[in-house]
Motif scaffolding. Structure first.
Motif, short mmCIF file in Angstrom:
data_model
loop_
_atom_site.label_atom_id
_atom_site.label_comp_id
_atom_site.label_asym_id
_atom_site.label_seq_id
_atom_site.Cartn_x
_atom_site.Cartn_y
_atom_site.Cartn_z
N ASP A 287 -13.26 -5.16 -8.67
CA ASP A 287 -11.96 -5.83 -8.74
C ASP A 287 -10.87 -4.77 -8.62
OD1 ASP A 287 -13.12 -8.40 -9.26
OD2 ASP A 287 -13.49 -7.73 -11.32
N THR A 288 -9.99 -4.91 -7.64
CA THR A 288 -8.94 -3.93 -7.40
C THR A 288 -7.58 -4.64 -7.33
OG1 THR A 288 -8.79 -4.03 -4.97
CG2 THR A 288 -10.62 -2.76 -5.91
N PRO A 289 -6.49 -3.89 -7.37
CA PRO A 289 -5.16 -4.51 -7.24
C PRO A 289 -4.97 -5.28 -5.94
CG PRO A 289 -4.96 -2.28 -8.10
CD PRO A 289 -6.38 -2.45 -7.69
N SER A 290 -5.74 -4.95 -4.90
CA SER A 290 -5.60 -5.63 -3.61
C SER A 290 -6.67 -6.68 -3.38
CB SER A 290 -5.62 -4.61 -2.46
OG SER A 290 -6.79 -3.82 -2.51
N GLY A 291 -7.45 -7.00 -4.43
CA GLY A 291 -8.47 -8.04 -4.30
C GLY A 291 -9.84 -7.56 -4.76
N THR A 292 -10.80 -8.46 -4.70
CA THR A 292 -12.18 -8.13 -5.09
C THR A 292 -12.99 -7.83 -3.83
OG1 THR A 292 -12.10 -9.48 -7.08
CG2 THR A 292 -14.28 -8.98 -6.19
N PHE A 293 -13.75 -6.74 -3.88
CA PHE A 293 -14.56 -6.32 -2.74
C PHE A 293 -16.00 -6.10 -3.18
CE2 PHE A 293 -10.22 -5.18 -1.86
CZ PHE A 293 -10.06 -5.54 -0.53
N TRP A 294 -16.91 -6.46 -2.29
CA TRP A 294 -18.33 -6.23 -2.51
C TRP A 294 -18.77 -5.09 -1.60
CZ3 TRP A 294 -22.24 -6.32 1.10
CH2 TRP A 294 -23.56 -6.35 0.63
N CYS A 295 -19.60 -4.20 -2.13
CA CYS A 295 -20.07 -3.07 -1.33
C CYS A 295 -21.56 -2.86 -1.49
CB CYS A 295 -19.37 -1.77 -1.75
SG CYS A 295 -17.66 -1.64 -1.24
N SER B 31 -11.18 -1.47 -10.92
CA SER B 31 -10.42 -0.28 -10.56
C SER B 31 -8.93 -0.62 -10.56
CB SER B 31 -10.82 0.22 -9.16
OG SER B 31 -9.92 1.20 -8.71
N ARG B 32 -8.16 0.17 -11.32
CA ARG B 32 -6.72 -0.01 -11.34
C ARG B 32 -6.00 1.07 -10.54
NH1 ARG B 32 -8.25 -0.26 -16.51
NH2 ARG B 32 -7.20 1.71 -16.99
#
Length: 480
Positions: free
Chosen positions: A376-384, A421-422
């Motif tokens: 989860d990041t300030p620009s959205g949630t990403f899967w890796c 992540s912030r």
């Protein structure tokens, strides 16, 4: 004739015509009338913006009382004209353009001292630009520009795809993995022979002798699984018509093109796209399965996936190669993920958040299974999905990721691993926890291992990082 030479010749020719016209006591309008041309045409010729045809040049020579040979001499007619030509040439060069300066008209009232000072400033700026071209700052700037261009193209280069297809068609590739023998056949069709040696220069992966059409490769990679890659990388420069790079930006661009063509041959579009579309339909796209199906490295499979993901599968993606220290080596995105960047907009060389998949994968005990994570990041949630690989410089992670809404197409979407992540907020991972800092801030005094790259400029020369003398001595010793 080179472009710069053409400009200089036109400027010198124009200056000589103006000088001879003025000596003959003719006005611009008078000369134009004498040769039956508009005054604007003659003005463009005298200012070096247009080159006259030979018939017109002969008419001008007759009108001003001289010969064509005299007008076409390569030296300036006088010292003042030489200064004006040099300043005009500078205005048409890259320095003025890069600084956003508008060209100005040199009048009779512009003194020689002013023109001399302008030339001195121009030459010094040019010198500083040349020096800076070999610095990490300029390398980061060039990387940033190239990454932006690749994002605009969705990391897909049709010309490279076509070239790869032609090479494979020429050796009869019908489908499936591209064998080492097939790659060797491509080399043979291009007129090159392969030679495996034990004394390849330490700064190179291969050396090509264009004179004798030989490609030298290391013996320790001759039986390796991906021994095809160095052959294709060596051939790529010849196939793509690469000349010696004149700048670090050109060097980077050639490297991107070389790696792209290599991957496009090893994972041909005509068979890779159907394979990936079938995987998408089955909702199990996997970098590991792509790697194994085409017998390539994980990094090559990940790179190739990003080439085809957007234009062929309608998927927005990002890619990262990160050193175990947390430093970004390579990065690409078109899925709105926000990479760390410096003031120049460069991502390479910056440090990744400790909570991103590219960093957490280094703490995983099982190095043989893929690592999946949501962040989860300030620009959205990403899967890796990420994997650790080894190189001479140490371990590094290779990660491919997508926005949350695209994860439904990938194997590993059911993972429960999640982080927040912030970054770039420093409280995320840039600053140590307060309790920890309170105990150790006054007692800790580490001895820093300073990387040599921190203090040294990037190597200069046609091929940065290569010892040219060593390469020449190697070729001399192996020449037939």
């Amino acid at each position: 004739m080179a472009a710069d030479d053409a400009v200089v010749d036109a400027l010198t020719l124009g200056a000589r015509i103006r000088d001879r016209r003025q000596r003959a006591g003719m006005t611009l309008s008078g000369l134009a009338e004498a040769v039956d041309r508009a005054p604007s045409q003659i003005s463009a010729i005298e200012n070096g913006k247009r080159e006259p045809r030979l018939t017109l040049l002969a008419a001008i020579a007759r009108a001003v009382g001289t010969s064509v040979e005299d007008l076409m001499r390569t030296d300036a007619p006088n010292a003042r004209a030489r200064l004006e030509i040099e300043v005009e040439r500078a205005q048409r060069g890259g320095v003025f353009t890069s600084l956003g300066l508008e060209p100005f008209r040199i009048s009779k009232g512009t003194s020689d001292e002013v023109l001399t000072a302008l030339l001195a400033l121009h030459d010094e700026i040019l010198h500083l630009h040349s020096e800076r071209a070999a610095t990490p700052e300029e390398a980061r700037r060039a990387n940033a520009v190239l990454r932006w261009e690749m994002r605009e193209a969705d990391n897909y280069l049709p010309a490279m795809e076509a070239t790869a297809g032609e090479l494979l068609d020429a050796v009869g590739h019908a489908g499936g993995p591209v064998s080492h023998q097939m790659v060797a056949d491509i080399a043979t069709r291009l007129g090159y022979t392969l030679h495996y040696v034990g004394d390849l220069p330490h700064s190179t992966r291969s050396v090509t002798d264009a004179k004798h059409r030989r490609i030298y490769l290391p013996t320790d990679g001759a039986t390796a699984r991906d021994s095809r890659s160095p052959i294709l990388q060596a051939l790529a420069g010849r196939v793509l018509g690469h000349a010696e790079p004149r700048s670090y930006a050109e060097f980077l661009r050639q490297r991107v093109e070389t790696n792209y063509l290599t991957a496009a041959v090893l994972l041909p579009q005509k068979v890779t796209v159907p394979y990936l579309r079938e995987a998408k339909q089955a909702r199990r796209i996997s970098m590991e399965e792509l790697r194994d199906h085409f017998a390539v490295s994980y990094e090559t499979a990940a790179h190739r996936f990003t080439n085809l993901a957007t234009t062929q599968l309608d998927l927005r993606v990002h890619f990262m190669k990160v050193h175990e220290s947390g430093t970004v080596i390579k990065a690409y995105e078109n899925d709105r993920v926000r990479f760390p960047s410096d003031a120049l907009g460069a991502v390479e060389g910056t440090t990744v958040c400790r909570n991103w998949t590219a960093r957490t994968v280094f703490d995983v005990a099982d190095r043989f299974s893929p690592w999946y994570q949501y962040t989860d990041t300030p620009s959205g949630t990403f899967w890796c999905t990420s994997r650790v690989e080894k190189a001479k410089e140490g371990e590094y992670s290779v990660s491919v990721g997508v926005p949350f809404e695209e994860v439904k197409w990938f194997r590993g979407r059911e993972t429960t691993h999640r982080a927040t992540s912030r970054c770039p907020d420093e409280s995320c991972c840039r600053r140590p926890p307060e309790a920890l800092a309170a105990r150790w801030s006054d007692a800790a005094w580490p001895s820093v291992r300073t990387p040599t790259s921190l203090l040294a400029a990037l190597p200069t020369g046609s091929f940065p990082g290569v010892d040219t003398t060593e390469v020449y001595e190697f070729l001399e010793s192996h020449a037939p």
